[in-house]
Design a protein around this motif. Structure first.
Motif, short mmCIF file in Angstrom:
data_model
loop_
_atom_site.label_atom_id
_atom_site.label_comp_id
_atom_site.label_asym_id
_atom_site.label_seq_id
_atom_site.Cartn_x
_atom_site.Cartn_y
_atom_site.Cartn_z
N ALA A 91 -33.19 31.03 47.66
CA ALA A 91 -33.43 29.68 48.18
C ALA A 91 -32.21 29.17 48.94
CB ALA A 91 -33.75 28.74 47.03
N PRO A 92 -32.45 28.33 49.96
CA PRO A 92 -31.33 27.86 50.77
C PRO A 92 -30.55 26.72 50.09
CG PRO A 92 -33.38 26.96 51.61
CD PRO A 92 -33.73 27.86 50.45
N VAL A 93 -30.01 26.99 48.93
CA VAL A 93 -29.16 26.00 48.26
C VAL A 93 -27.82 26.64 47.92
CG1 VAL A 93 -30.99 24.60 47.23
CG2 VAL A 93 -30.13 26.58 45.99
N ARG A 94 -26.79 25.80 47.90
CA ARG A 94 -25.48 26.31 47.52
C ARG A 94 -25.47 26.59 46.02
NH1 ARG A 94 -22.42 25.38 51.93
NH2 ARG A 94 -23.39 23.82 53.25
N ARG A 95 -24.66 27.54 45.64
CA ARG A 95 -24.60 27.89 44.22
C ARG A 95 -24.10 26.72 43.40
NH1 ARG A 95 -28.21 30.43 44.38
NH2 ARG A 95 -27.53 32.04 45.81
N LEU A 147 -36.49 22.90 46.20
CA LEU A 147 -35.42 23.83 46.58
C LEU A 147 -35.30 23.93 48.08
CD1 LEU A 147 -35.51 27.07 44.41
CD2 LEU A 147 -33.85 25.24 44.41
N TYR A 148 -36.44 23.85 48.77
CA TYR A 148 -36.42 24.01 50.22
C TYR A 148 -36.38 22.67 50.94
CZ TYR A 148 -36.91 29.04 49.98
OH TYR A 148 -36.67 30.37 49.75
N GLU A 180 -25.60 32.38 56.28
CA GLU A 180 -26.55 32.72 55.22
C GLU A 180 -27.54 31.59 54.93
OE1 GLU A 180 -24.70 34.21 51.65
OE2 GLU A 180 -26.63 34.17 50.61
N LEU A 181 -27.01 30.36 54.77
CA LEU A 181 -27.91 29.25 54.42
C LEU A 181 -28.94 28.98 55.52
CD1 LEU A 181 -25.88 26.49 52.55
CD2 LEU A 181 -27.63 28.01 51.65
N LYS A 208 -31.54 31.59 55.36
CA LYS A 208 -32.41 31.43 54.20
C LYS A 208 -33.50 30.39 54.42
CE LYS A 208 -29.60 32.85 50.26
NZ LYS A 208 -28.68 32.36 49.21
N ARG A 209 -33.18 29.37 55.24
CA ARG A 209 -34.20 28.35 55.51
C ARG A 209 -35.35 28.90 56.33
NH1 ARG A 209 -29.73 24.94 56.80
NH2 ARG A 209 -29.03 24.28 54.76
#
Ligand code: ADP
Ligand code: MG
Lengths: 266, 301
Positions: free
Chosen positions: A95-99, B143-144, B111-112, B115-116
């Motif tokens: 998922a596009p979230v920071r750790r 999450l998205y 990366e982010l 990922k989207r």
């Protein structure tokens, strides 16, 4: 939507999900509550047997607040092991979230859950022993719980690395860490009775300061303002351990992605 | 670096198959015409298992280029590296060598952002089994960064299309059949409007009817959403039906790549075999699908 708002909202995803899980496993939550009440009672009764009210109170506080710190620690430390068991680890990691966002969300829920759980256990024990809490300074207890959770969050993040790196035994390794903290932190006895080298370790365990502070607040009725000696080490540890935890988790994630430890089958 | 592809098969360009309206869905600003939806360049991945053993070469010098709206199939025996390739593109594994770009964004450095744009459905539907589909989907939506209520409405519509009634959405996922779970997994992936959708054996283990439904749905998604899809499968009929192009992996190498028709024509012309994907699979992997299933059972752990 700014990046900060987006990350905050994403971290709420973990709070909401974990809350939903608590609801679904409600029967198990009740059983866990009974287990913790019984455990804390069994230990506190030692004080009753010796007819020593101060000992009773001290043991009770040890049991209840150690319980709280364990919940925070294990919730965070087990997030990875848990998602691996459910089979959602890769999904969450994609998922596009920071750790840091993910860890913040898990952590927030752990603290909320721990506070509710501990309040219930404490209330049951106070009623059971018919304790007079009029002298206790509850605010002091609450402050130490919150400040103490911060350093446990940091330690929990570092422990969460173990299941990331050691697929099979990582989760068990976090238990070892937990029992070592229990041993050196003066949960049921004063750290003064420990051998010298263990006392050194007790100084670097945040639990030592939390329990000391809570006891002085609830047993002796001292206000937080006179317990600065217990507060500042906790603040320092929080400031060091949380960023260290996030950093170490990031390193472990990279290691897991390089070596294929997230998941192999499928 | 050399690729193992025949020069004449190399990079057969297939025109983007669809340019229909995108239903107002967001498309990446970067999706300029000249940028491929997915670019994989000379990617290599090794695994070290056990302390003293030789590393396993899971992916060896693979290069791919996918245009927007294309469905690209990856065929290969068990252990040929299909899932590893999908995981490398998903960012679940780091590259040992090479680079991956999604709509011009570098996976390693952005990366982010990458990922989207992507989502993945794996062979085992990854859900919290005690939570309901609705709760699992709400988690995904948050999450998205989607509005959970709007996402819920959309999920209901997607699942209705897949034959799952709204009232099923409140009960734990563990009470659903695997076919249904897989449909919910696909709905969850679509919810985030991925511009690149990675499907790793989405129909393996499904009953024939669910399989057909999922296949029809994949076709529909491609047609209506302009989504680029990478699909791995063991089902040759499925690959034939859905994929504009097929790449064949063997021992981590891309040993052939073309449209299904060209691959079939090629084995017929060069080897005198019947023009089927079975012949193609045999020719390039050195075994039949049945052999492959047997080895899988032997390895079965
Ligand atoms: N995480 C991992 N750790 C070690 N070896 C792996 C891992 N993932 C895959 N492999 C190995 O890499 C090779 C390719 O596997 P995989 O990509 O799963 O193949 P496929 O999906 O085509 O069946 C196999 O030899 C497999 O054992
Ligand atoms: Mg696979």
């Amino acid at each position: 939507m700014t990046a900060a708002v987006r990350e905050m909202r994403a971290s709420y995803a973990f709070v909401e999900r974990n809350f939903n899980l608590t609801k679904r496993y409600f029967g198990w939550e009740l059983a866990f509550l009974v287990y913790n009440v019984a455990g804390a009672l069994a230990i506190s009764l030692i004080g009753k047997q010796f007819g020593n009210n101060r000992l009773l109170l001290s043991l009770m506080i040890g049991a209840v607040f150690w319980n709280y710190l364990s919940i925070i620690f294990s919730f965070i430390a087990e997030t990875i092991a848990w998602e691996r068991w459910e089979g959602t680890l890769e999904y969450t990691m994609m998922a596009p979230v920071r750790r840091a966002t993910q860890l913040l969300g898990s952590t927030l829920y752990a603290v909320l859950y721990g506070l509710v759980h501990t309040t219930v256990v404490l209330a049951v024990l106070v009623l059971f022993f018919g304790l007079d809490m009029s002298r206790a300074n509850l605010a002091t207890g609450a402050v130490f719980m919150v400040v103490g959770s911060l350093s446990f969050i940091g330690i929990g993040m570092m422990a969460a690395i173990l299941p990331l790196m050691y697929v099979e035994r990582g989760a068990q390794m976090t238990f070892v860490l937990q029992s070592l903290l229990l041993l050196v932190s003066g949960v049921y006895y004063s750290v003064d009775i420990l051998p010298g080298w263990m006392q050194v370790l007790s100084h670097i365990s945040p639990a030592t300061y939390v329990l000391d502070g809570v006891r002085r607040g609830l047993v002796d009725g001292l206000p937080v303002t006179s317990l600065f000696g217990d507060i500042w080490p906790l603040l320092v540890m929080a400031v060091v351990l949380i960023p260290l935890g996030v950093w170490a988790f990031g390193r472990a994630e990279r290691y897991a992605k390089r070596t294929g430890k997230l998941k192999r089958v499928g | 670096m050399t690729t193992t592809l025949d020069p004449e098969l190399k990079r057969l360009q297939v025109p983007a198959t669809s340019s229909q309206p995108t239903n107002g869905r967001r498309r990446p600003a970067q999706a300029a015409a000249d940028r491929p939806a997915l670019l994989v360049q000379h990617v290599t991945k090794r695994f070290v298992v056990g302390r003293h053993r030789k590393p396993v070469q899971a992916i060896r010098d693979v290069s791919l280029r996918l245009e927007q709206g294309e469905i690209y199939g990856i065929l290969g025996a068990n252990g040929s590296g299909k899932s590893t390739l999908i995981r490398l593109v998903s960012g679940l594994l780091t590259l040992d060598e090479g680079r991956v770009e999604v709509f011009g964004l570098d996976l390693a450095r952005q990366e982010l952002a990458v990922k989207r744009l992507i989502n993945r459905v794996s062979v085992d539907a990854a859900f919290f089994k005690k939570l309901s589909p609705a709760e699992n989907l709400a988690f995904a939506a948050r999450l998205y960064g989607l509005d959970p209520r709007a996402a819920a409405r959309e999920a209901v519509a997607i699942l209705a299309r897949l034959g799952i009634a709204e009232r099923r959405l409140g009960r734990p996922v563990e009470q659903m059949s695997r076919g249904m779970q897989q449909k919910v997994a696909i709905a969850r992936a679509l919810l985030t409007s991925p511009t690149l959708l990675l499907l790793d054996e989405p129909t393996t283990g499904l009953d024939p009817r669910s399989k057909l439904e999922v296949q029809a749905f994949v076709e529909e998604v491609r047609a209506t959403h302009d989504t680029t899809i990478v699909l791995t499968t063991h089902d040759l009929a499925e690959a034939d039906r859905l994929c504009a192009r097929i790449g064949i992996l063997d021992g981590g190498r891309l040993v052939a790549e073309a449209t299904p028709a060209e691959l079939k024509e090629r084995v017929a012309r060069e080897r005198g075999l019947p023009p089927t994907l079975e012949s193609v699979f045999m020719t390039y992997t050195g075994r039949s699908l049945d052999d492959d299933e047997e080895t899988a059972e032997e390895e079965g752990d």
